[in-house]
Design an enzyme around this catalytic site. Structure first.
Site: not given
Ligand code: AMP
Ligand code: TRP
Length: 327
Positions: A195, A198, A112
């Protein structure tokens, strides 16, 4: 009764990965467990959020929980920031048991914080797993139902609980993780090696729970497939395997039955069938979510916060005593 706790970040619309990896399990667990499901807004702000959108997403995620089958009469639903003990216990764990060495192993932070490295990432993003441990440990949780990407964080929670218990005496339950075998890692429709997420750059990566029938049909038609033309469930065909998993989980048909249904047929027929299965799931869900008012949600969240607050307060008293604060 054993206890379960889980949560989702109100950082955007939910997608099929959130439902099949996590929330579908919550629905089936709520009868057997003393269940608490949280909307983790303190986690959401570890990356920047627009305040108006955040407020909307908190209400919408709560509505989605209810419309997907979480019954507020059986399970406690609340917003993380309504119970200040989460942030407080996070700090206590930060200081007493969380070590830099543990935290530097966390792969989600590396993913992230992105290509620029950690230079511009918030300190909160780094500490995110300790806040998650606080969420879980505050409620004497036995089982945490999540998708596979969260397993490392639950393992850290187990480590922190054991370490705390060793230093200060038995305080926390060491929780187990619960995964959904086929749904634990729903892959992106545009790339079966990553995966469904969003934050993917292309909207052809995911199907949100609010997508219209037209959009679902478009996205499934564009979904990547593997070479060959038969509909077979195999590790050699990761894109198709992912689509069959989605089909199976939403229709409650076994993967064998799905293979049998499509013998002699090709990707076109299979994709039409999959589109129908998804739309048949989403349509009643969307009708339900649209029938829930903001006022109803606020009522559920108020009650939820009071109940969670009381439980959390008790645990915090115990923790503070153990640490040596004057209570
Ligand atoms: P998040 O949206 O990151 O708050 O995730 C909420 C829950 O959905 C967590 O339990 C995640 O592990 C799960 N989840 C998110 N994406 C996926 C996915 N692609 N496949 C399976 N589970 C997922
Ligand atoms: N970190 C989880 C996610 O992004 C959300 C979460 C926060 C959570 N606290 C939790 C999940 C406690 C389970 C238990 O998916």
């Amino acid at each position: 009764m054993k206890k379960t706790f889980s949560g989702v970040q109100p950082s955007g619309e939910l997608h099929l990965g959130n439902y099949l990896g996590a929330i579908k399990n919550w629905v089936s667990m709520q009868d057997e467990y003393d269940a608490t499901f949280c909307i983790v807004d303190l986690h959401a702000i570890t990356v920047s959020q627009n305040p108006e959108e955040l407020r909307r997403h908190i209400l919408d995620v709560t509505k989605a929980y209810i419309a997907l089958g979480i019954d507020p009469d059986k399970s406690n639903i609340f917003v993380q920031s309504d119970v200040s003990a989460h942030a407080e216990l996070c700090w206590l764990l930060n200081c007493t048991v969380a070590r830099m060495g543990d935290m530097e192993k966390m792969t989600q932070f590396k993913d992230k914080s992105g290509k620029d490295g950690s230079e511009r990432a918030s300190v909160g993003l780094f500490d995110y797993p300790v806040l998650m441990a606080a969420d879980i440990l505050l409620y004497d949780t036995d089982v945490v139902p999540v998708g596979e990407d969260q397993v490392q964080h639950v393992e850290l929670t187990r480590t922190l609980a054991r370490r705390f218990n060793k230093i200060f005496g038995d305080t926390f339950i060491v929780p187990d993780v619960k995964l959904n075998k086929e749904g634990k890692r729903v892959m992106g429709l545009d790339d079966p090696t990553k995966k469904m997420s969003k934050s993917a750059t292309s909207e052809y990566n995911y199907i949100t729970l609010m997508d219209s029938a037209d959009i679902v049909s478009k996205k499934i038609r564009k979904a990547v497939t593997d070479s060959g033309s038969e509909i077979v469930y195999s590790d050699d065909k990761p894109a198709l395997k992912n689509l069959i998993n989605i089909y199976s989980l939403l229709s409650n048909k076994s993967t064998d039955d799905i293979e049998n249904d499509y013998v002699g047929k090709g990707y076109g027929d299979f994709k039409d069938g999959l589109t129908d299965v998804i739309v048949n799931f989403l349509t009643p869900f969307q009708e339900k979510i649209n029938s829930i008012s903001d006022d109803k949600v606020k009522e559920v969240l108020n009650e939820g916060a009071q109940k969670a607050g009381k439980q959390a307060e008790q645990k915090m008293q115990e923790v503070k005593e153990k640490i040596g604060f004057v209570v």
